[in-house]
Design an enzyme around this catalytic site. Sequence first.
Site, mmCIF file in Angstrom:
data_model
loop_
_atom_site.group_PDB
_atom_site.id
_atom_site.type_symbol
_atom_site.label_atom_id
_atom_site.label_comp_id
_atom_site.label_asym_id
_atom_site.label_seq_id
_atom_site.Cartn_x
_atom_site.Cartn_y
_atom_site.Cartn_z
ATOM 1 N N ASP A 23 0.929 -1.304 -0.047
ATOM 2 C CA ASP A 23 0.000 0.054 0.073
ATOM 3 C C ASP A 23 0.875 1.312 0.011
ATOM 4 O O ASP A 23 1.719 1.238 0.786
ATOM 5 C CB ASP A 23 -0.681 -0.245 1.271
ATOM 6 C CG ASP A 23 -2.018 1.160 1.250
ATOM 7 O OD1 ASP A 23 -3.172 0.992 0.590
ATOM 8 O OD2 ASP A 23 -1.707 2.274 1.620
ATOM 9 N N ILE A 24 0.532 2.267 -0.745
ATOM 10 C CA ILE A 24 1.121 3.530 -0.891
ATOM 11 C C ILE A 24 0.849 4.289 0.302
ATOM 12 O O ILE A 24 -0.189 4.648 0.381
ATOM 13 C CB ILE A 24 0.898 4.150 -2.315
ATOM 14 C CG1 ILE A 24 1.403 3.348 -3.587
ATOM 15 C CG2 ILE A 24 1.674 5.531 -2.262
ATOM 16 C CD1 ILE A 24 0.892 3.943 -4.747
ATOM 17 N N ASN A 57 -3.439 13.058 -4.077
ATOM 18 C CA ASN A 57 -4.693 13.414 -4.723
ATOM 19 C C ASN A 57 -5.268 14.799 -4.166
ATOM 20 O O ASN A 57 -5.600 15.752 -4.834
ATOM 21 C CB ASN A 57 -5.660 12.310 -4.789
ATOM 22 C CG ASN A 57 -5.392 11.118 -5.807
ATOM 23 O OD1 ASN A 57 -4.783 11.401 -6.534
ATOM 24 N ND2 ASN A 57 -5.889 10.128 -5.295
ATOM 25 N N ASP A 94 -2.196 9.678 -10.236
ATOM 26 C CA ASP A 94 -2.054 8.643 -11.331
ATOM 27 C C ASP A 94 -0.616 8.426 -11.600
ATOM 28 O O ASP A 94 -0.107 7.011 -11.840
ATOM 29 C CB ASP A 94 -2.743 9.013 -12.536
ATOM 30 C CG ASP A 94 -4.261 8.728 -12.353
ATOM 31 O OD1 ASP A 94 -4.874 8.142 -11.443
ATOM 32 O OD2 ASP A 94 -4.790 9.199 -13.389
ATOM 33 N N GLU A 102 -4.668 2.432 -4.368
ATOM 34 C CA GLU A 102 -3.256 2.480 -4.106
ATOM 35 C C GLU A 102 -2.668 1.214 -3.712
ATOM 36 O O GLU A 102 -1.488 1.344 -3.204
ATOM 37 C CB GLU A 102 -3.046 3.669 -3.497
ATOM 38 C CG GLU A 102 -3.381 3.508 -1.742
ATOM 39 C CD GLU A 102 -4.974 3.889 -1.568
ATOM 40 O OE1 GLU A 102 -4.956 4.467 -0.279
ATOM 41 O OE2 GLU A 102 -5.646 4.020 -2.367
#
Length: 343
Positions: free
Chosen positions: A217-218, A225, A234, A260
Amino acid sequence: MNLAKHLSDTEVSAKILRHAVPTMSEHNIPVTPDNYAVWYEYYLGINLDLKRAIDGLISNGISFSTEVNAGLYKNFIQEQSPEIIENVQIETQILINNLLTKISQMNSGTASLNDTLSEFHQDLKQSPDADMLQKLVDSLVDEMDNVISSNKQMETSLNAMSSEVNSLKSEMENLNVLALTDQLTSLHNRRAFEEEVLIHMQRLTKTQESSCLLVIDIDHFKQFNDNHGHVIGDKVLTYIALALKQAVKGSDFVARYGGEEFVVLLPDTELADALIVAEQLRSKIAERKLTVGKDKKLSLGSITVSIGAATLNISDDRESYFVRADEALYRAKSCGRNCVRSE
């Protein structure tokens, strides 16, 4: 695609032409109507899904092969997937019906020849005179000519059908690739991942081959965003996707699970080795800094990820396998992020 609705402004069309054709040449893309339609809409900027998909392909260094170009056109310009699949199904059914008709005709011709030969055999038993024998031979020759002609027509029809079958096969393969590919990152998607998990489960049952799953997971992705917009978000996703793709080796399997979150399947791997791989992925991603935007002036600094790892158990199904790795990921995020935890 209805290009006419955009061509009223000749200045815009000319500007797009000056950009699209050189780009297509740079990527060795033939300037066909379908291919140009893709790049026309890309530079027109009205098809955001198409733009994201192409940007993802470019950033990941994917070659714009014939199949990729066809996939872009069908997925973003033509009618969407359900209609495409329905058309392929209809074409396949028509092809099958035509083939059955040809086979029926061939069987009919063969049956007619068999009948003629049977009659010829019976007539010969009656000791026919020369005139009758000549008529029988002429009749047999005519029947043979009909069969030969029919077979030639059948051969031509079957050759044409073979070409149609190959075309349909290529189209179905292309649709299958698209169905299993994440459009933004060009990685495998969740559906492909779930199919791959089944393969790992079958191997465990048959050969006791171990398997490990990494869920990645980022960290703080929402901030990208919120602070910079979804376009930058993106770019972060494609950046992480490329890093993972470059890092995995051999039969290791990487996919975008959703949002993500990414997954990596490590076949024939024990948990201790999986943790080493996970730590290598985490550190390689963290040590690099990402700059984006025009002229690469916007620095996002180091992008970090948190990783959870789990081993496939004989009692697992797809959900339980993922849940255990996801719970380990949650612990990694609870411990401050940018770290690896296992079940």
